[in-house]
Design a protein around this motif. Sequence first.
Motif, PDB file in Angstrom:
ATOM      1  N   MET A  86     -26.834  -2.487  10.440  1.00 52.27           N
ATOM      2  CA  MET A  86     -27.095  -1.071  10.158  1.00 52.27           C
ATOM      3  C   MET A  86     -27.175  -0.260  11.444  1.00 52.27           C
ATOM      4  N   ASP A  87     -27.720  -0.861  12.484  1.00 51.50           N
ATOM      5  CA  ASP A  87     -27.797  -0.146  13.757  1.00 51.50           C
ATOM      6  C   ASP A  87     -26.418   0.147  14.338  1.00 51.50           C
ATOM      7  N   ILE A  88     -25.417  -0.678  14.029  1.00 50.56           N
ATOM      8  CA  ILE A  88     -24.069  -0.378  14.530  1.00 50.56           C
ATOM      9  C   ILE A  88     -23.279   0.502  13.565  1.00 50.56           C
ATOM     10  N   GLY A  89     -23.925   0.947  12.468  1.00 50.47           N
ATOM     11  CA  GLY A  89     -23.304   1.964  11.642  1.00 50.47           C
ATOM     12  C   GLY A  89     -23.016   1.617  10.200  1.00 50.47           C
ATOM     13  N   ALA A  90     -23.313   0.396   9.753  1.00 55.34           N
ATOM     14  CA  ALA A  90     -23.094   0.054   8.350  1.00 55.34           C
ATOM     15  C   ALA A  90     -24.059   0.846   7.468  1.00 55.34           C
ATOM     16  N   GLN A  91     -23.538   1.466   6.424  1.00 53.09           N
ATOM     17  CA  GLN A  91     -24.383   2.190   5.475  1.00 53.09           C
ATOM     18  C   GLN A  91     -24.469   1.485   4.122  1.00 53.09           C
ATOM     19  N   THR A  92     -23.472   0.669   3.820  1.00 51.43           N
ATOM     20  CA  THR A  92     -23.471  -0.091   2.565  1.00 51.43           C
ATOM     21  C   THR A  92     -23.481  -1.571   2.879  1.00 51.43           C
ATOM     22  N   LEU A  93     -24.485  -2.273   2.374  1.00 49.23           N
ATOM     23  CA  LEU A  93     -24.629  -3.710   2.588  1.00 49.23           C
ATOM     24  C   LEU A  93     -24.470  -4.422   1.251  1.00 49.23           C
ATOM     25  N   ILE A  94     -23.621  -5.461   1.233  1.00 48.70           N
ATOM     26  CA  ILE A  94     -23.473  -6.320   0.063  1.00 48.70           C
ATOM     27  C   ILE A  94     -24.093  -7.655   0.443  1.00 48.70           C
ATOM     28  N   VAL A  95     -25.308  -7.882  -0.009  1.00 53.26           N
ATOM     29  CA  VAL A  95     -26.115  -9.006   0.451  1.00 53.26           C
ATOM     30  C   VAL A  95     -25.855 -10.229  -0.438  1.00 53.26           C
ATOM     31  N   PRO A  96     -25.417 -11.345   0.162  1.00 57.97           N
ATOM     32  CA  PRO A  96     -25.019 -12.500  -0.642  1.00 57.97           C
ATOM     33  C   PRO A  96     -26.176 -13.344  -1.148  1.00 57.97           C
ATOM     34  N   TYR A  97     -25.877 -14.076  -2.210  1.00 60.64           N
ATOM     35  CA  TYR A  97     -26.701 -15.179  -2.707  1.00 60.64           C
ATOM     36  C   TYR A  97     -28.146 -14.779  -2.984  1.00 60.64           C
ATOM     37  N   VAL A  98     -28.306 -13.679  -3.684  1.00 60.66           N
ATOM     38  CA  VAL A  98     -29.642 -13.240  -4.097  1.00 60.66           C
ATOM     39  C   VAL A  98     -29.943 -13.845  -5.455  1.00 60.66           C
ATOM     40  N   GLN A  99     -31.092 -14.532  -5.579  1.00 56.70           N
ATOM     41  CA  GLN A  99     -31.359 -15.302  -6.790  1.00 56.70           C
ATOM     42  C   GLN A  99     -32.617 -14.886  -7.544  1.00 56.70           C
TER      43      GLN A  99
END
Length: 253
Positions: A86-99
């Motif tokens: 996020m600090d380098i500019g990502a605004q959308t995160l798709i976070v893997p393997y959430v259970q």
Amino acid sequence: MDLPKNTFKAALKAGRRQIGLWNTIPDSGIVEMLAGCGYDWLVLDTEHTPIDAERLMPSLQACAPYPVHACVRPGWNDATEIKKLMDIGAQTLIVPYVQSAEEAAAAVAATHYPPHGMRGVGGTHRGSRWGTIPDYVTRAHEETCTIVQVETRAALDALDDILKVERLDGVFIGPADLSASLGHPGDPGHHEVRSAILDATRKIRAAGLAPGILGSDDAFLTEAEAAGALFIAIGVDTVILRGAVAQRRADWP
């Protein structure tokens, strides 16, 4: 300098279908080429690639001049890694393997500053346009989009609770891992897997969140869209490249 608008988040909130492509080739020139191909969004994947935060930033910069939104998949649901992205500019995160709902809440917390989360305040960085965006720390959440991947039987069982997590924007169904978890490794087209994906997609949409999917079977992607899928990735760069190159060779036996 104003806070950059997250066009992807706005489109999902408005219920507009977004067609995307998965990027796994770790080269900003390739990313720039893909960014000009007319897709609504690209996934810059750091989970199953050698890409790290340092190599990712040039790819985010390569996307910036084009009308495409760069989503980033971290390697894991890890607050330190997400903070760097996020600090380098990502605004959308798709976070893997959430259970579980707890893991989904942790992903949301990692992508939001206090009081909505626990993202560390780093001062000046590319995400804040080197400190030139007024009130960045208090406003960043407005354009932050947090998506979690549901890709196991356990995650499907916990889906109702996951969908209740505040500030969660969407849920992406991971067909490959899900097929393995359901006992059909390497067969995401199995009827049990397809049925589970469609049922989950309907449930996600009914809860007011955006469902997402990745695939190359156009007939099934059409079914998923009919079930409510809003962000649909229709291919992976390496798969498309290899297929085209192999076919071109086959054209000249």
